[in-house]
Each structure stands twice: as structure tokens, then as C-alpha cells.
Design an enzyme around this catalytic site. Structure first.
Site, PDB file in Angstrom:
ATOM      1  N   LYS A  51     -51.262   8.438 -32.180  1.00 47.54           N
ATOM      2  CA  LYS A  51     -49.940   8.830 -32.673  1.00 47.54           C
ATOM      3  C   LYS A  51     -49.458  10.082 -31.931  1.00 47.54           C
ATOM      4  O   LYS A  51     -48.301  10.150 -31.504  1.00 47.54           O
ATOM      5  CB  LYS A  51     -49.986   9.072 -34.195  1.00 47.54           C
ATOM      6  CG  LYS A  51     -50.151   7.791 -34.986  1.00 47.54           C
ATOM      7  CD  LYS A  51     -50.427   8.009 -36.484  1.00 47.54           C
ATOM      8  CE  LYS A  51     -50.705   6.665 -37.161  1.00 47.54           C
ATOM      9  NZ  LYS A  51     -51.008   6.758 -38.597  1.00 47.54           N
ATOM     10  N   GLN A  95     -52.678  11.095 -42.890  1.00 53.03           N
ATOM     11  CA  GLN A  95     -53.467   9.926 -42.504  1.00 53.03           C
ATOM     12  C   GLN A  95     -54.352   9.481 -43.663  1.00 53.03           C
ATOM     13  O   GLN A  95     -55.035  10.301 -44.286  1.00 53.03           O
ATOM     14  CB  GLN A  95     -54.315  10.267 -41.254  1.00 53.03           C
ATOM     15  CG  GLN A  95     -55.058   9.091 -40.660  1.00 53.03           C
ATOM     16  CD  GLN A  95     -54.134   8.001 -40.110  1.00 53.03           C
ATOM     17  OE1 GLN A  95     -53.036   8.272 -39.644  1.00 53.03           O
ATOM     18  NE2 GLN A  95     -54.582   6.761 -40.169  1.00 53.03           N
ATOM     19  N   ASP A 118     -43.850   7.700 -43.147  1.00 50.51           N
ATOM     20  CA  ASP A 118     -44.748   6.579 -43.455  1.00 50.51           C
ATOM     21  C   ASP A 118     -44.148   5.684 -44.541  1.00 50.51           C
ATOM     22  O   ASP A 118     -44.636   4.568 -44.760  1.00 50.51           O
ATOM     23  CB  ASP A 118     -46.099   7.108 -43.960  1.00 50.51           C
ATOM     24  CG  ASP A 118     -47.212   6.909 -42.946  1.00 50.51           C
ATOM     25  OD1 ASP A 118     -47.100   6.004 -42.112  1.00 50.51           O
ATOM     26  OD2 ASP A 118     -48.195   7.673 -43.015  1.00 50.51           O
TER      27      ASP A 118
HETATM   28  N1  GUN Z   1     -54.151   4.436 -42.514  1.00 49.90           N
HETATM   29  C1  GUN Z   1     -54.077   3.147 -42.096  1.00 49.90           C
HETATM   30  N2  GUN Z   1     -52.811   2.833 -41.752  1.00 49.90           N
HETATM   31  C2  GUN Z   1     -52.069   3.944 -41.957  1.00 49.90           C
HETATM   32  C3  GUN Z   1     -50.684   4.241 -41.791  1.00 49.90           C
HETATM   33  O1  GUN Z   1     -49.858   3.412 -41.375  1.00 49.90           O
HETATM   34  N3  GUN Z   1     -50.320   5.498 -42.092  1.00 49.90           N
HETATM   35  C4  GUN Z   1     -51.204   6.423 -42.562  1.00 49.90           C
HETATM   36  N4  GUN Z   1     -50.742   7.633 -42.869  1.00 49.90           N
HETATM   37  N5  GUN Z   1     -52.482   6.186 -42.747  1.00 49.90           N
HETATM   38  C5  GUN Z   1     -52.913   4.938 -42.446  1.00 49.90           C
END
Ligand code: GUN
Length: 282
Positions: A51, A95, A118
């Protein structure tokens, strides 16, 4: 059989985002994303790194707050509050998964819904269910973009979603329902999974179990979207679908890697731009 190439589509979207960022920068606006990462889960570390790299490539400012596994909930919430107030930050992402002693709901509710790139805040989830403008979770949004790109109209289609998580299955169902698909959501307590998948025009699977979807569970000419990412004993990555035996039956299928995964990142950047534009239009 058409392989749905999420990798190339993500690249195309990210190039467009790069141009958007250049325009914003000409107006002295630099989009900013804050990522909060707790503990040292290897998969999460890989995702967070990807990311941050994608932000850099697109010209988006990003900062990663790494916190130890035994961090107090209060410290995380204070960091989120600082990011909510920080004028250089347009998007905030925590996350997941979080360590068991942390209350995930409290953490997600601490994020300013206008910076919730998100789309996990109950405010945005609620708006999504009501088909109102909102931040939409990146993975299901990425799947909808793949459908759009390949001219797949979901209206009236029987869609079977396997996996009912808050981050994929549930928002995926809301997006599809908003587009008038007939949605069937299966999960760990579903009595006869095959009975559901076999009927579906579109199967979307996000469970995290390699080889879960086998040839006998898929009808001819089905569209199969594989969101699983599993590390096999031989070190290779695989989805939840037995790709080698299923692909020949499908009209369309996503590969793993190179399918939905890259789209998740592209949608995160897209949501960050959306948050930036939202703020500038205030
Ligand atoms: N863990 C697995 N997929 C995601 C996601 O799309 N966003 C976040 N913040 N954590 C995750």
C-alpha cells in the site's frame, strides 16, 4: 474462457490516479494516507508495504504508524484522533486483523467517516446498505470495477458469495444487491455449500482455504471471482478455487495472484483521492 486480469486493470486505474494527483498538486493539494499497523503479522506487513509503495508511485503522501502487539487500545485511539485532526492526512486505514485484546469496533468507530478510506466505519457501511454515496471497502469495490471493465452486468444474476466477513462478503453483497443481483451468502455454517455454488451464475469466494471450490461445485459457463490468498507448502500463492480444474468450465475467472489482489490497492488509492476531493469541496 476469459481470464479477468486485475493486475493490468489496477495499473490502468493507478496511472489515471497519478494524473489526478498531479492536477491536485498543481492546486497545492497533496493527498495523504495514514496507515496504522499493529503487531508483526507477516501477511499484514506485506500488504502495508504494498500500500505504501503504491502511494509513493502515485505521488500520494503516506505515513505508516507501526505499533507493537501489546499496545494499549487508548494509544491507538489517540493516534487515530491525531490523524483525524491532521490537515495533511485525507485517509486513515487500520490494517486488520487486530490483536485479540483490542476492540475492533471501537478502533474503527474512532476514524472520522470522511477519512475512512477502507469504508469499515458503521456510518459508511450503513450508507452502503442504503445505496447512498459512501466510502466502499476496497476489495468488493475492486470486484465491481472488474465487472464493469469486462462488461459483466450483474442485474438479475444469481450470485453466490462464499464468506460473510465484514470486510469482503457483507459489503460485496450490498454492492451486488444495489445493482439488482440475487445474492446468496454462504458461510461456515452453510449446510451444503455445493448446492448453493452449483446454481450460481457468479461465484465470489473469500474464505482463505486453498482448493475449497472444486470443479463439481461450479456450473458450466459460470463467472468465478477468487478473493482468497493462501500460501501453499511449496511457497506458491493460491486462491480458494482449484483453478487448474475449474477454469475450463468458466466463462470468466480471476487468477491468484494477479486478479482481485491488485485491485484492492488501486481502490484504496482511488478512495484516498475521493477523500481528498471531498475535503477540498467542503
Ligand atoms: N486486512 C485484510 N484486508 C484488509 C483491508 O482491505 N483493509 C484493512 N485495513 N485490513 C485488511
Amino acid at each position: 474462457m476469459i481470464v479477468l486480469n486485475g493486475k493490468d486493470l489496477a495499473k490502468k486505474i493507478q496511472n489515471k490516479i497519478k494524473e489526478d494527483v498531479e492536477l491536485l498538486k498543481k492546486a497545492s493539494i497533496t493527498p495523504g494516507l495514514a496507515v496504522i499497523m499493529i503487531g508483526d503479522d507477516p501477511a499484514s506487513q506485506v500488504y502495508v508495504k504494498k500500500k505504501a509503495e503504491a502511494c509513493k508511485e502515485a505521488g500520494i503522501y503516506s505515513v505508516v504508524h507501526e505499533m507493537p502487539e501489546n499496545i494499549k487500545e487508548e494509544t491507538i485511539i489517540n493516534t487515530i484522533k491525531l490523524m483525524n485532526e491532521n490537515q495533511n492526512i485525507n485517509g486513515i486505514l487500520v490494517q486488520l486483523p487486530l490483536p485479540p485484546h483490542i476492540n475492533q469496533t471501537k478502533i474503527l468507530e474512532a476514524i472520522d467517516p470522511k477519512k475512512d478510506v477502507d469504508g469499515f466505519h458503521p456510518y459508511n457501511m450503513g450508507r452502503l446498505c442504503l445505496d447512498l454515496d459512501s466510502f466502499v471497502p476496497c476489495t468488493p469495490l475492486g470486484v465491481m470495477k472488474i465487472f464493469e471493465e469486462y462488461g459483466i452486468d450483474v442485474k438479475g444474476k444469481d450470485v453466490c458469495i462464499v464468506g460473510a466477513s465484514n470486510i469482503v462478503g457483507k459489503p460485496m453483497a450490498a454492492l451486488l444487491l444495489n445493482e439488482f443481483a440475487t445474492v446468496d451468502i454462504c458461510h461456515i455454517y452453510t449446510k451444503d455449500l455445493k448446492e448453493h455454488t452449483k446454481r450460481a451464475d457468479i461465484i465470489i469466494v473469500a474464505v482463505g482455504k486453498a482448493g475449497l471450490i472444486t470443479e463439481d461445485m461450479v456450473k458450466d459457463e459460470a463467472i468465478v471471482i477468487d478473493i482468497g490468498i493462501n500460501r501453499l507448502e511449496n511457497g506458491k500463492l493460491a486462491g480458494d478455487v482449484d483453478y487448474d480444474n475449474v477454469a475450463h468450465k468458466c466463462s470468466h475467472i480471476t487468477p491468484v495472484p494477479g486478479g482481485v489482489g491488485p485491485m484492492t490497492i488501486a481502490m484504496l488509492l482511488s478512495n484516498t483521492i475521493k477523500a481528498t476531493k471531498l475535503k477540498t469541496s467542503e
